[in-house]
Scaffold this motif. Structure first.
Motif, PDB file in Angstrom:
ATOM      1  N   ARG A  38      23.916  17.256   0.977  1.00 11.24           N
ATOM      2  CA  ARG A  38      23.504  17.387  -0.417  1.00 11.24           C
ATOM      3  C   ARG A  38      23.897  18.746  -0.973  1.00 11.24           C
ATOM      4  N   VAL A  39      23.813  19.795  -0.135  1.00  8.08           N
ATOM      5  CA  VAL A  39      24.157  21.136  -0.588  1.00  8.08           C
ATOM      6  C   VAL A  39      25.647  21.224  -0.895  1.00  8.08           C
ATOM      7  N   VAL A  40      26.489  20.742   0.004  1.00  3.92           N
ATOM      8  CA  VAL A  40      27.939  20.771  -0.211  1.00  3.92           C
ATOM      9  C   VAL A  40      28.308  19.924  -1.421  1.00  3.92           C
ATOM     10  N   GLN A  41      27.689  18.779  -1.554  1.00  2.11           N
ATOM     11  CA  GLN A  41      27.975  17.918  -2.696  1.00  2.11           C
ATOM     12  C   GLN A  41      27.550  18.586  -3.998  1.00  2.11           C
ATOM     13  N   LYS A  42      26.412  19.263  -3.961  1.00  5.15           N
ATOM     14  CA  LYS A  42      25.954  19.971  -5.167  1.00  5.15           C
ATOM     15  C   LYS A  42      26.951  21.066  -5.545  1.00  5.15           C
ATOM     16  N   LEU A  43      27.488  21.773  -4.545  1.00  7.37           N
ATOM     17  CA  LEU A  43      28.492  22.796  -4.825  1.00  7.37           C
ATOM     18  C   LEU A  43      29.709  22.175  -5.486  1.00  7.37           C
ATOM     19  N   PHE A  44      30.187  21.068  -4.945  1.00  9.12           N
ATOM     20  CA  PHE A  44      31.357  20.393  -5.515  1.00  9.12           C
ATOM     21  C   PHE A  44      31.080  19.912  -6.934  1.00  9.12           C
ATOM     22  N   ASP A  45      29.945  19.264  -7.145  1.00  6.99           N
ATOM     23  CA  ASP A  45      29.612  18.746  -8.475  1.00  6.99           C
ATOM     24  C   ASP A  45      29.514  19.877  -9.496  1.00  6.99           C
ATOM     25  N   THR A  46      28.928  21.007  -9.074  1.00  8.85           N
ATOM     26  CA  THR A  46      28.805  22.149  -9.978  1.00  8.85           C
ATOM     27  C   THR A  46      30.179  22.715 -10.321  1.00  8.85           C
ATOM     28  N   CYS A  47      31.070  22.800  -9.329  1.00 11.46           N
ATOM     29  CA  CYS A  47      32.428  23.291  -9.583  1.00 11.46           C
ATOM     30  C   CYS A  47      33.164  22.383 -10.557  1.00 11.46           C
ATOM     31  N   GLN A  48      32.991  21.090 -10.394  1.00 10.13           N
ATOM     32  CA  GLN A  48      33.653  20.154 -11.317  1.00 10.13           C
ATOM     33  C   GLN A  48      33.211  20.388 -12.754  1.00 10.13           C
ATOM     34  N   GLU A  49      31.931  20.680 -12.938  1.00 12.75           N
ATOM     35  CA  GLU A  49      31.410  20.917 -14.284  1.00 12.75           C
ATOM     36  C   GLU A  49      31.840  22.281 -14.814  1.00 12.75           C
ATOM     37  N   VAL A 216      35.346  30.174  -3.672  1.00 14.94           N
ATOM     38  CA  VAL A 216      35.642  29.213  -4.733  1.00 14.94           C
ATOM     39  C   VAL A 216      36.593  29.896  -5.701  1.00 14.94           C
ATOM     40  N   LEU A 217      37.761  29.306  -5.904  1.00 17.97           N
ATOM     41  CA  LEU A 217      38.774  29.867  -6.803  1.00 17.97           C
ATOM     42  C   LEU A 217      38.990  28.928  -7.979  1.00 17.97           C
ATOM     43  N   GLY A 218      38.970  29.471  -9.182  1.00 15.99           N
ATOM     44  CA  GLY A 218      39.232  28.662 -10.352  1.00 15.99           C
ATOM     45  C   GLY A 218      40.168  29.374 -11.321  1.00 15.99           C
ATOM     46  N   PRO A 219      41.408  28.914 -11.444  1.00 13.89           N
ATOM     47  CA  PRO A 219      42.078  27.887 -10.638  1.00 13.89           C
ATOM     48  C   PRO A 219      42.606  28.480  -9.338  1.00 13.89           C
ATOM     49  N   LYS A 278      30.893  15.958   4.308  1.00 15.00           N
ATOM     50  CA  LYS A 278      32.005  15.568   3.455  1.00 15.00           C
ATOM     51  C   LYS A 278      31.629  15.621   1.972  1.00 15.00           C
ATOM     52  N   ILE A 279      32.669  15.823   1.177  1.00 13.09           N
ATOM     53  CA  ILE A 279      32.531  15.828  -0.279  1.00 13.09           C
ATOM     54  C   ILE A 279      32.945  14.458  -0.809  1.00 13.09           C
ATOM     55  N   VAL A 280      32.160  13.918  -1.707  1.00  8.82           N
ATOM     56  CA  VAL A 280      32.475  12.626  -2.307  1.00  8.82           C
ATOM     57  C   VAL A 280      32.866  12.840  -3.764  1.00  8.82           C
ATOM     58  N   GLU A 281      34.099  12.457  -4.101  1.00  7.32           N
ATOM     59  CA  GLU A 281      34.558  12.571  -5.496  1.00  7.32           C
ATOM     60  C   GLU A 281      33.993  11.425  -6.295  1.00  7.32           C
TER      61      GLU A 281
END
Length: 282
Positions: A38-49, A216-219, A278-281
Motif C-alpha cells: 500500500r505504501v509503494v502504491q501510494k507513492l506511485f499514485d501520488t507521483c502520477q498526480e 523520484v525524478l520528474g521528469p 509491485k506497483i499497479v498502473e
C-alpha cells in the motif's frame, strides 16, 4: 546516469535478489507486513498526480511538493523490501571503488522511481539534474551530501544578481556555483528536494555507512530530449580566484568553481531487479 543491466556476482547469481523463502509467521505479523504494498502504491499514485502535467523545467505546486514529500518522509526499508544485510550493500572488492546498485521501481516520460544501494564508501559523483525536480529519501544508513546551484551573475560588490548570463572564471571551462548543502544525512533527515535552478541541482552522494536512497525524478533523464547527465569536478573558490577575486556574500568557502568532466572511469552503476512490493498502473 547511464546504468548497466544484468548485474551478477562472480558465481553468476543476481546479488540483489531478495530472500524468497516462505516462513510460517503468525497471522498478525503477516497482516502487519501487508502495509508495504500500500505504501509503494501510494507513492506511485501520488507521483502520477503530482507529475500529471509535468515536463522539463516544470516545478510542481508547493502543495504537491509537500504532499509527495510527506509520503516519502514516512517510507521505511521494509516498504520496498530492503534489508541492510543484502549483498547490494556489501563491499565486493575492497581494492576498488564499489559499484552502485540501482533498483528501478517505475519509469515513464513524466517521472521515475528508483533506489540507489551504496556500500560503505560508495560514491555517486557530482552531477546535475537538467530541468528536473528531484526528491531523495534516505531509507537507512548515513550519507554525506554536497550540493551546488549555479551563480547566475556576481556584481562588483560580491552580491548575486538575477542576470541570466553565467559567471565564468578566468580559467576556461569553469563556472561559479554556490554551496547549498554540505552535511551528513540520516534516516531522521527530511526528504531532500532539488529544483531545476535551486535547492542544490548538482549534488554528490558519499556513503558514510552502507545506505539506500529512494529517488523520484520528474521528469527523468532523457538523452533523446536533451536531459543528459553531466558530471563535474569542484574546486575551492580561492584556488582560481586568488586574492584579486570577488568576495562573494557568505565568504569564499560558500562558493566553488565547477568544471565539466567525463563520467569517472571507476564509477559503476549496475541495475538489478527490484523484487519488492509491485506497483499497479491504474
Amino acid at each position: 546516469m547511464r546504468i548497466e543491466t544484468g548485474l551478477v556476482d562472480r558465481k553468476g547469481q543476481n546479488i540483489c535478489k531478495l530472500p524468497g523463502k516462505k516462513t510460517n509467521k503468525p497471522k498478525k505479523n503477516r497482516k502487519r507486513n501487508q502495509k508495504s504494498p500500500r505504501v509503494v502504491q501510494k507513492l506511485f499514485d501520488t507521483c502520477q498526480e503530482v507529475f500529471a502535467t509535468g515536463g522539463a523545467g516544470v516545478v510542481p505546486s508547493p502543495e504537491d511538493v509537500e504532499r509527495l514529500r510527506s509520503v516519502l518522509d514516512s517510507m521505511k526499508p521494509e516498504d520496498v523490501g530492503l534489508t541492510e544485510d543484502m549483498a547490494s550493500f556489501q563491499m565486493i572488492d575492497r581494492e576498488s571503488t564499489p559499484p552502485i546498485i540501482y533498483l528501478r521501481l517505475y519509469e515513464c516520460d513524466r517521472f521515475s522511481i528508483g533506489i540507489f544501494c551504496l556500500p560503505q564508501s560508495g560514491v555517486i559523483p557530482l552531477h546535475n539534474h537538467p530541468g528536473m525536480t528531484v526528491f531523495s529519501k534516505l531509507l537507512f544508513g548515513s550519507m554525506h551530501i554536497k550540493s551546488y546551484d549555479w551563480v547566475t551573475d556576481v556584481s562588483n560588490n560580491g552580491k548575486e544578481n538575477l542576470d541570466p548570463s553565467p559567471y565564468q572564471s578566468p580559467g576556461k571551462g569553469f563556472r561559479l556555483a554556490k554551496t547549498k548543502n554540505d552535511s551528513i544525512f540520516t534516516t531522521e533527515s527530511d526528504t531532500s528536494i532539488l529544483y531545476p535552478t535551486a535547492g542544490g541541482n548538482m549534488h554528490c552522494f558519499t556513503a558514510v555507512t552502507s545506505c539506500a536512497v529512494l529517488d523520484v525524478l520528474g521528469p527523468p533523464y532523457s538523452d533523446a530530449q536533451g536531459r543528459h547527465c553531466t558530471y563535474y569536478l569542484d574546486f575551492p573558490y580561492a584556488s582560481l580566484s586568488g586574492d584579486a577575486g570577488l568576495e562573494p556574500e557568505g565568504g569564499r568557502a560558500a562558493y566553488a568553481w565547477l568544471e565539466e568532466r567525463e563520467k569517472p572511469g571507476d564509477c559503476v552503476f549496475l541495475e538489478a531487479k527490484y523484487e519488492g512490493p509491485k506497483i499497479v498502473e491504474k
